[in-house]
Design a protein around this motif. Sequence first.
Motif, PDB file in Angstrom:
ATOM      1  N   ALA A   6       0.701  -1.081   0.034  1.00 31.07           N
ATOM      2  CA  ALA A   6      -0.053   0.089   0.171  1.00 31.07           C
ATOM      3  C   ALA A   6       0.894   1.155  -0.018  1.00 31.07           C
ATOM      4  O   ALA A   6       0.431   2.336  -0.737  1.00 31.07           O
ATOM      5  CB  ALA A   6      -0.955   0.153   1.334  1.00 31.07           C
ATOM      6  N   ALA A   9       2.576   1.824  -3.500  1.00 30.88           N
ATOM      7  CA  ALA A   9       1.614   2.147  -4.466  1.00 30.88           C
ATOM      8  C   ALA A   9       1.283   3.618  -4.254  1.00 30.88           C
ATOM      9  O   ALA A   9       1.067   4.402  -5.136  1.00 30.88           O
ATOM     10  CB  ALA A   9       0.148   1.470  -4.286  1.00 30.88           C
ATOM     11  N   GLU A  10       1.237   4.116  -3.032  1.00 31.91           N
ATOM     12  CA  GLU A  10       1.081   5.411  -2.642  1.00 31.91           C
ATOM     13  C   GLU A  10       1.964   6.198  -2.927  1.00 31.91           C
ATOM     14  O   GLU A  10       1.908   7.365  -3.628  1.00 31.91           O
ATOM     15  CB  GLU A  10       0.751   5.598  -1.081  1.00 31.91           C
ATOM     16  CG  GLU A  10       0.347   6.853  -0.582  1.00 31.91           C
ATOM     17  CD  GLU A  10      -0.136   7.178   0.930  1.00 31.91           C
ATOM     18  OE1 GLU A  10      -0.030   6.010   1.563  1.00 31.91           O
ATOM     19  OE2 GLU A  10      -0.045   8.005   1.320  1.00 31.91           O
ATOM     20  N   HIS A  62       3.156   3.828   8.303  1.00 30.42           N
ATOM     21  CA  HIS A  62       3.505   2.509   8.093  1.00 30.42           C
ATOM     22  C   HIS A  62       5.083   2.207   8.678  1.00 30.42           C
ATOM     23  O   HIS A  62       5.434   1.056   8.730  1.00 30.42           O
ATOM     24  CB  HIS A  62       3.901   2.255   6.547  1.00 30.42           C
ATOM     25  CG  HIS A  62       2.733   2.136   5.763  1.00 30.42           C
ATOM     26  ND1 HIS A  62       2.007   1.094   5.561  1.00 30.42           N
ATOM     27  CD2 HIS A  62       2.190   2.972   4.783  1.00 30.42           C
ATOM     28  CE1 HIS A  62       0.935   1.374   4.683  1.00 30.42           C
ATOM     29  NE2 HIS A  62       0.990   2.437   4.554  1.00 30.42           N
TER      30      HIS A  62
END
Lengths: 458, 458
Positions: A6, A9-10, A62
């Motif tokens: 994630a 991708a961001e 994250h």
Amino acid sequence: MTLPAALAAELAALLGDGWRTDDAAREAQAGDDSRRHALPDAVALPRTREQVVALVRACRAHRIPIVARGAGTGTTGAAVPTLGGIAVSFARMNRILDVRAADRCAVVEPGVLNGELQTALQPHGLFWPPDPSSAELCSIGGNLATNAGGPRAVKYGATRDNVLGLVAVTGAGELIRCGGAYTKCSSGFDLTRLIVGSEGTLALIVEATLKLAPRPQAQAGLRAFYRDAASAAAAVSRLMAQPVVPAMLEFMDRRSLELLRRNGSDVPEAGAMLLVEADGGFDALPDILAALGAAADGDGLLDMDVAQDGMARDRLWAARRALSPALRSIAPGKINEDVVVPVSRIPDLVAGVEALADEHALTIVSFGHAGNGNLHVNILYHPDDADETARARMALPRIFDLALALGGALSGEHGIGLSKRGFMARAFDPATLEAMRAVKRALDPDGILNPGKLLPDV
Amino acid sequence: MTLPAALAAELAALLGDGWRTDDAAREAQAGDDSRRHALPDAVALPRTREQVVALVRACRAHRIPIVARGAGTGTTGAAVPTLGGIAVSFARMNRILDVRAADRCAVVEPGVLNGELQTALQPHGLFWPPDPSSAELCSIGGNLATNAGGPRAVKYGATRDNVLGLVAVTGAGELIRCGGAYTKCSSGFDLTRLIVGSEGTLALIVEATLKLAPRPQAQAGLRAFYRDAASAAAAVSRLMAQPVVPAMLEFMDRRSLELLRRNGSDVPEAGAMLLVEADGGFDALPDILAALGAAADGDGLLDMDVAQDGMARDRLWAARRALSPALRSIAPGKINEDVVVPVSRIPDLVAGVEALADEHALTIVSFGHAGNGNLHVNILYHPDDADETARARMALPRIFDLALALGGALSGEHGIGLSKRGFMARAFDPATLEAMRAVKRALDPDGILNPGKLLPDV
């Protein structure tokens, strides 16, 4: 480490072609001049401060490490991504945003090279004082991160003394603005000078307002040879106690001079040498040089050459420039530390280093920025000689202990990074280290900015 | 507030005759030069750093405010104990611990007066650059707390630029040591310059290592009169762009000059005046003065006097010294703020202040440290005239907004304290203020050090 999908991708969507996960890009951000090496999981090349904010916030969510990267010329491993994560290269944030000659400042992005800035300032008759030996190649962001110095610091100060304001993104992902295009400020905490020298562990600098100095009309210099380090150091104290501050004040020890002679340089036998440079107006320079010459003269002086013009000056400095290549000629391995001591303790430092060299059967060469008490202590060794390498590694902590015992510090201009982190607990007591850790937590609550650098583990 | 009996007993035992709860002692620590006034519940006069550590730990256990006090010459109310608690006077920690001439530094306790230190340094041929107008009376601790300046800052820097190291007690009650007797350091976070200027809100300074400068052999000066503030400011930029940095560079606006003429001073009609001082060696001074004179000359120059010797120089400075008494002669009330703007924006500041004076039907006089863009803007009023007083108070936030709109700051040398705390949210965005608050919590987790000062309420 594998980056969360994630997050990848961001950041790919945020940065476009400024998001790189290929080996070549990662390899380019893996090392520095400490010869340490560790691959980041990905490389980000932001173009805007908004991208930096979004990047830090995403990494924070994250808990992924961020290592800020300039040109990779640092010597301590501070920019090496030892824990993986994302290397943020500021190579694309490399604009000189403004040169405000009337306010004697320039506003730059962190990726501007020191040498580029100096070239851009030349038509304005101005310069930015920090002059590390890597000036042509190193980035302003890296200079700010390490509080870089150089020979001119004795008159003009190091990086921290030549920064007026910053825009930065903290580890909390917040954009902060501190200082500005003015030279005097008593308005709130000085976050500018806190962030300078923090090696990317508190905030990522996205813009800096730099204090500029007027270019002197001319330089002139002298070199003086002394019987021993003590008489040279006494001359350093005399030079620093008279009203004309030298523009540079460099020291070389007996072994440096031996090495130069062995390599064919034109230097006499002596216990120590000082290179003293003055700058100023054409008319004032002869008087300034006379004052510096008078201060350099004293007990233990063997010989002095004065260089009034550029060519003579180049001759004087040739020996200084020849020294680093000469070091490599006698041993391929070099541990170069840049300890600081009070100026009056330079003789004790030099004598102590000579004693350690004898004790460990090593060649150790000391030279550097005497006016700041900031000497480069170079332990020379052959990396393929296991025993000599071990002796070199054993001598290193003794050198730090010596500098600290003399009331000095671990580093004057290189910083701590990885290489001196293990010695921080010798330099600072537990309460002071804990205060630094508390400040770190304040600006980087999740510890994502350059983890494992500067501060030792608890 | 009444102090908890257990705390009072503990501190009485700790401090002996350095623990005072009588009215005279409390009254002596109630005010400062802002004319604000609030009694502390008790006064502590520690003699040792160990006492300061024990005091802070005891107050922290009881959550009792601590306000550090120097000589009470501050102008912002920073040292006024508005929330009661304990005023810690450093009057008994007033030793000059060491003058290390060869290292160009002095080690002092915070209660040493600035003027005392200068006297002690004279035989060594050295001085400490910060020279606030209260220098004879103010303490080094107060200079450090406010990052005090003065006219010499244009060449030598303000307090923060002239401190090498600190020993301090944080709000957590921990003794920390940062910096030392060296002028260059890249070893950990720069807590020294963070604590300087933090107005007693982060730590109590118990020892400082101060950077000294060699006393110049001589001074010489010139004063130059200009058609208007714009041409004077252009001269300031020229003076700051040439290689010889003036030792002082003071500005007076049209109204300052009118006021001086009205009070009998020997100044011509002009739109602005600059006082420029040079310092250096006897031999070099004529050339330096010629360079400064050449830079001061330009469009709008009406007249220039040069003073080569001491008596002529005293005459030039007499007008500057006559100004503060002259201000009192026309109105007993004075709001004196010391905003900063980029040097090139001085004309806009002066024009903007003149427009505000007209709009509010007030006399506002601007003068000060032009080389740093640091002007003292004095709003004059009669406190017994309610309407004029109200207009003066209305004009004040407009002056701060003007300085900030020009890219400046709220204060160049006085600090924030109480008087400018309400304007901090105009000067800094919420993220930057929150970063400052986070740093405050890091070093003073219970908020006991000088609460209600510098940072605005959330």
